[in-house]
Design an enzyme around this catalytic site. Structure first.
Site, PDB file in Angstrom:
ATOM      1  N   ALA A 125      36.910  35.674 118.603  1.00 29.81           N
ATOM      2  CA  ALA A 125      37.409  36.684 119.830  1.00 29.81           C
ATOM      3  C   ALA A 125      36.493  36.048 121.229  1.00 29.81           C
ATOM      4  O   ALA A 125      35.062  35.191 121.067  1.00 29.81           O
ATOM      5  CB  ALA A 125      36.443  37.649 119.336  1.00 29.81           C
ATOM      6  N   ARG A 173       6.941  36.377 108.300  1.00 30.07           N
ATOM      7  CA  ARG A 173       6.600  35.078 108.779  1.00 30.07           C
ATOM      8  C   ARG A 173       6.067  34.373 109.839  1.00 30.07           C
ATOM      9  O   ARG A 173       6.229  33.341 109.582  1.00 30.07           O
ATOM     10  CB  ARG A 173       8.081  35.284 108.915  1.00 30.07           C
ATOM     11  CG  ARG A 173       9.022  35.773 107.924  1.00 30.07           C
ATOM     12  CD  ARG A 173      10.492  36.330 107.878  1.00 30.07           C
ATOM     13  NE  ARG A 173      10.907  36.429 106.819  1.00 30.07           N
ATOM     14  CZ  ARG A 173      11.968  36.664 106.187  1.00 30.07           C
ATOM     15  NH1 ARG A 173      12.600  36.494 107.125  1.00 30.07           N
ATOM     16  NH2 ARG A 173      12.673  36.984 104.941  1.00 30.07           N
ATOM     17  N   ALA A 223      16.717  43.326 107.257  1.00 33.69           N
ATOM     18  CA  ALA A 223      18.130  42.938 107.789  1.00 33.69           C
ATOM     19  C   ALA A 223      19.353  43.062 106.740  1.00 33.69           C
ATOM     20  O   ALA A 223      20.602  43.818 107.436  1.00 33.69           O
ATOM     21  CB  ALA A 223      18.052  41.223 107.633  1.00 33.69           C
TER      22      ALA A 223
HETATM   23  C1  LIG Z   1      19.883  31.546 104.442  1.00 32.53           C
HETATM   24  C2  LIG Z   1      19.474  32.270 104.726  1.00 32.53           C
HETATM   25  C3  LIG Z   1      18.735  33.904 104.514  1.00 32.53           C
HETATM   26  C4  LIG Z   1      18.517  35.286 104.390  1.00 32.53           C
HETATM   27  N1  LIG Z   1      18.182  35.951 103.824  1.00 32.53           N
HETATM   28  C5  LIG Z   1      18.299  37.659 103.303  1.00 32.53           C
HETATM   29  C6  LIG Z   1      17.566  38.366 102.896  1.00 32.53           C
HETATM   30  O1  LIG Z   1      17.591  37.569 101.474  1.00 32.53           O
HETATM   31  N2  LIG Z   1      17.187  39.346 102.953  1.00 32.53           N
HETATM   32  C7  LIG Z   1      17.778  39.351 104.012  1.00 32.53           C
HETATM   33  O2  LIG Z   1      17.514  40.943 104.522  1.00 32.53           O
HETATM   34  N3  LIG Z   1      17.797  39.130 105.484  1.00 32.53           N
HETATM   35  C8  LIG Z   1      18.183  37.323 105.185  1.00 32.53           C
HETATM   36  N4  LIG Z   1      18.576  37.081 105.896  1.00 32.53           N
HETATM   37  C9  LIG Z   1      19.010  37.697 107.497  1.00 32.53           C
HETATM   38  C10 LIG Z   1      20.774  37.949 107.322  1.00 32.53           C
HETATM   39  O3  LIG Z   1      21.038  37.422 106.064  1.00 32.53           O
HETATM   40  C11 LIG Z   1      21.470  38.114 108.687  1.00 32.53           C
HETATM   41  O4  LIG Z   1      20.013  39.627 109.807  1.00 32.53           O
HETATM   42  C12 LIG Z   1      22.172  39.231 108.644  1.00 32.53           C
HETATM   43  O5  LIG Z   1      23.228  39.007 106.844  1.00 32.53           O
HETATM   44  C13 LIG Z   1      23.032  39.316 109.449  1.00 32.53           C
HETATM   45  O6  LIG Z   1      24.734  40.237 109.226  1.00 32.53           O
HETATM   46  P1  LIG Z   1      25.503  40.094 110.111  1.00 32.53           P
HETATM   47  O7  LIG Z   1      26.667  40.815 109.468  1.00 32.53           O
HETATM   48  O8  LIG Z   1      25.008  40.841 111.699  1.00 32.53           O
HETATM   49  O9  LIG Z   1      25.742  38.810 110.536  1.00 32.53           O
HETATM   50  P2  LIG Z   1      26.412  37.576 110.059  1.00 32.53           P
HETATM   51  O10 LIG Z   1      26.204  38.091 108.278  1.00 32.53           O
HETATM   52  O11 LIG Z   1      25.527  36.768 110.562  1.00 32.53           O
HETATM   53  O12 LIG Z   1      28.834  37.428 110.051  1.00 32.53           O
HETATM   54  C14 LIG Z   1      28.555  37.664 111.489  1.00 32.53           C
HETATM   55  C15 LIG Z   1      30.059  36.925 110.955  1.00 32.53           C
HETATM   56  O13 LIG Z   1      30.490  37.287 112.783  1.00 32.53           O
HETATM   57  C16 LIG Z   1      31.238  35.166 112.982  1.00 32.53           C
HETATM   58  N5  LIG Z   1      31.505  35.590 114.220  1.00 32.53           N
HETATM   59  C17 LIG Z   1      30.582  35.061 115.530  1.00 32.53           C
HETATM   60  N6  LIG Z   1      30.905  34.507 116.471  1.00 32.53           N
HETATM   61  C18 LIG Z   1      32.630  35.384 116.137  1.00 32.53           C
HETATM   62  C19 LIG Z   1      33.453  35.404 117.587  1.00 32.53           C
HETATM   63  N7  LIG Z   1      33.537  34.661 118.868  1.00 32.53           N
HETATM   64  N8  LIG Z   1      34.981  35.893 117.061  1.00 32.53           N
HETATM   65  C20 LIG Z   1      34.971  36.263 115.135  1.00 32.53           C
HETATM   66  N9  LIG Z   1      33.595  35.944 114.914  1.00 32.53           N
HETATM   67  C21 LIG Z   1      33.203  35.465 115.263  1.00 32.53           C
HETATM   68  C22 LIG Z   1      30.236  35.046 112.477  1.00 32.53           C
HETATM   69  O14 LIG Z   1      31.378  33.457 112.255  1.00 32.53           O
HETATM   70  C23 LIG Z   1      29.958  35.210 111.267  1.00 32.53           C
HETATM   71  O15 LIG Z   1      30.736  35.759 110.138  1.00 32.53           O
HETATM   72  C24 LIG Z   1      18.926  35.438 105.590  1.00 32.53           C
HETATM   73  C25 LIG Z   1      19.445  34.977 106.855  1.00 32.53           C
HETATM   74  C26 LIG Z   1      19.869  33.284 106.437  1.00 32.53           C
HETATM   75  C27 LIG Z   1      20.143  32.835 107.725  1.00 32.53           C
END
Ligand SMILES: Cc1cc2nc3c(=O)[nH]c(=O)nc-3n(C[C@H](O)[C@H](O)[C@H](O)COP(=O)(O)OP(=O)(O)OC[C@H]3O[C@@H](n4cnc5c(N)ncnc54)[C@H](O)[C@@H]3O)c2cc1C
Length: 569
Positions: A274, A399, A552
């Site tokens: 996007a 953290r 999260a």
């Molecule tokens: C290594 C790690 C371990 C973690 N462990 C935990 C845990 O155990 N418990 C917990 O509560 N939280 C944890 N967190 C935090 C948590 O995983 C994230 O905050 C959460 O998964 C975010 O979810 P989301 O769906 O908002 O985004 P995401 O899961 O990050 O997904 C966003 C998606 O949007 C896509 N995207 C971005 N820009 C565009 C675009 N322009 N066009 C199309 N697609 C796009 C990306 O590629 C991605 O696939 C962890 C984070 C990390 C990095």
């Protein structure tokens, strides 16, 4: 066309998560088949590499093929495994190495051979295929919507997929099995203390009160399975509260969400980025995206849901909002997490909140920033010491507190120390063998007697022994005299010992776009922007100054599901 020697040959390459072993068969001088005998690459994310790279090698009869966008490390590991197999067949290694290196300059392979019309019409356009985007897609689709989900990477999953898989649920089956008393108020209070009271209280109340129902929805409607007796006691929570998905990371969650969405008819388009929000008469009506260099417009008659995650991977944005977090910091995040949604929303006047609140994760690889899963031993009972062999912080503190304490030590690193008693709690080293091997290769993880470990990492042995003795006496007395550590105290006595070098990396962005309790996005004057919704880490304010571990995943699923419901009402 190049001719190789006929036969079957095994080769090993190093991917993202360690060794990839391939069996390559050459027939009539041509690479005929590639079978993978073993690997630990992350399911879902690495799928496109395993589907596309071998097919390309076979079709072109060479290892000089490009990497798959979003799976470069797995792609390289696959090519290296095939290369080493061909070396065994008698090919010249130096020539093959040149071919593999040359392939790095080729354009990346795109995931799908997307055949899009220049513009398409749906009820809802969702941007981002992590936990929030997929949950929104399912709930909207359940209510009858025709949904398209755009994901820029080769596979869905985002940060959600690589998370530790811990999700805070007061009243989960695992809490009941362990007879842990918990409820949504206790949960709410912990989160507010953790966020220094700056949390958006209305939103966190929704989160805490809907956590248990969302857990039931995951189990009963999406078919997600959890580890029966396992809980993670993340820092800042008064009780062990995080239920854990079955298997590794959150592969179980993402696989089941994807399957459910596909079964409901959601169109998941990977490799589609996007770029811009399309508006008409002050209303959001669609998204302009790019796929394989072509521009495509997706229109949503009910609007657009943004679920693009945070901005930990965008150094310029980090520096703009919190100059301290510059290039010196690595990130634990997936490469696609670069604040794209924030930047698109900024252009149409969306309001932002708490943008300077950016969290570091204390236990990461000092060289790459990757969050350490084996370092989850901290939750099981490992202690943190510095190069002088002394403890310097309560290991289960927030953290930000642990991160800052580590950075203040000599060399800006800390050392996690544990032994077999702690290992028995969750088998971290066996569960994360690939990570352990790669840390060992970089001399960041030492296994052996306490003397061997401390010598290799240059930690003061006498002080370290004294620290461990004091700690073990505390365990016997049931109270940590030095730092008042919460949670179960576990001895560090029976070798082999493990010592791991760790440093903090940028992990989570608490700030983001402002929404109301219906997931509607607000502009800088507090007005609702018609047709624009958001969920997940892109949203700001819910966690205040500091998100507690495990909050999260609860957040993105509660509000992802809710966004899909609210846009339909
Ligand atoms: C290594 C790690 C371990 C973690 N462990 C935990 C845990 O155990 N418990 C917990 O509560 N939280 C944890 N967190 C935090 C948590 O995983 C994230 O905050 C959460 O998964 C975010 O979810 P989301 O769906 O908002 O985004 P995401 O899961 O990050 O997904 C966003 C998606 O949007 C896509 N995207 C971005 N820009 C565009 C675009 N322009 N066009 C199309 N697609 C796009 C990306 O590629 C991605 O696939 C962890 C984070 C990390 C990095």
């Amino acid at each position: 066309m190049k001719k190789y020697k006929d036969g079957s040959f095994k080769g090993i390459g190093i991917g993202y998560a360690g060794e990839i072993e391939a069996l390559v068969t050459v027939l009539h001088g041509k690479i005929h088949s590639i079978e993978f005998l073993s690997h630990n690459e992350t399911p879902v994310i690495s799928e496109p590499a395993f589907n596309l790279v071998p097919a390309e090698i076979i079709e072109k009869n060479t290892i000089m093929v490009p990497n798959v966008k979003g799976c470069s490390m797995s792609s390289r590991g696959i090519k290296e495994a095939v290369m080493n197999a061909l070396v065994l067949s008698g090919e010249d290694k130096d020539t093959l190495i040149k071919e593999v290196k040359g392939a790095e300059n080729l354009d990346k392979i795109f995931v799908t051979k997307n055949k899009f019309k220049p513009s398409e019409n749906f009820d809802i356009v969702i941007v981002g295929g992590g936990g929030a985007g997929l949950s929104a897609a399912i709930s909207a689709s359940n209510l009858g919507a025709k949904v398209v989900l755009l994901e820029k990477m080769a596979a869905v999953g985002g940060n959600t997929l690589v998370s530790m898989g811990g999700i805070n649920i007061p009243g989960s089956d695992a809490q009941k099995a362990k007879k842990i008393e918990d409820n949504s108020e206790l949960y709410y209070n912990d989160a507010l203390v953790g966020g220094d009271g700056e949390n958006n209280k209305e939103l966190f109340k929704i989160l805490s009160e809907n956590a248990l129902d969302t857990y039931k929805w995951l189990k009963e409607e999406v078919g997600v399975e959890f580890k029966k007796d396992e809980l993670i006691h993340f820092g800042g929570h008064t009780v062990p509260r995080a239920a854990v998905f079955k298997g590794k990371y959150a592969v179980e969650l993402i696989s089941k969400l994807r399957k459910k969405a596909e079964n409901l008819g959601v169109e998941i388009r990977t490799g589609v980025e996007a770029k811009e929000i399309i508006t008409k008469d002050n209303e959001v009506i669609g998204i302009c995206a790019v796929s394989e260099g072509k521009t495509v417009e997706f229109f949503g008659s009910r609007g657009v849901i943004f679920a693009t995650g945070g901005f930990s991977g965008n150094i310029e944005m980090r520096k703009k909002y919190n100059p301290e977090l510059d290039e010196r910091y690595k990130t634990t995040n997936q490469s696609g997490i670069t604040g794209d949604g924030h930047l698109m929303c900024e252009k149409i006047g969306v309001d932002f909140v708490h943008m300077s609140y950016i969290q570091t994760f204390p236990i990461a690889n000092p060289l790459t920033g990757a969050l350490s899963h084996v370092g989850g031993s901290r939750f099981d009972g490992a202690i943190l010491v510095n190069r002088s062999g002394k403890r310097f912080v309560e290991e289960l503190e927030r953290r930000d507190v642990v991160s800052q304490a580590i950075l203040a030590q000599n060399g800006g690193v800390g050392y996690l120390v544990w032994a077999q008693e702690v290992e028995a709690v969750a088998n971290r080293t066996t569960e994360n063998k690939a990570e352990v091997n790669s840390l060992k290769r970089a001399d960041l993880f030492i296994e052996g007697s306490i003397e061997e470990c401390s010598k290799k990492l240059d930690i003061n042995l006498d002080t370290l022994k004294e620290t461990i003795n004091t700690y073990n006496s505390s365990v016997e007395n049931g109270k940590d005299q030095e730092f008042n550590r919460r949670g179960n105290l576990v001895k560090i006595e029976k070798g082999p010992f493990y010592i791991q070098t760790v440093a903090p990396a940028v992990h989570h962005t608490m700030g983001g776009i402002r929404i109301n309790s219906r997931n509607e996005v607000l502009d800088i004057e507090g007005n609702i922007i018609k047709g624009l919704y958001a969920a997940g880490e892109i949203v700001g304010g819910i966690h205040g100054t500091n998100r507690l571990g495990g909050n999260a995943i609860t957040d993105i699923l509660v509000f992802g599901k809710r966004a899909g419901e609210k846009i339909m009402k």
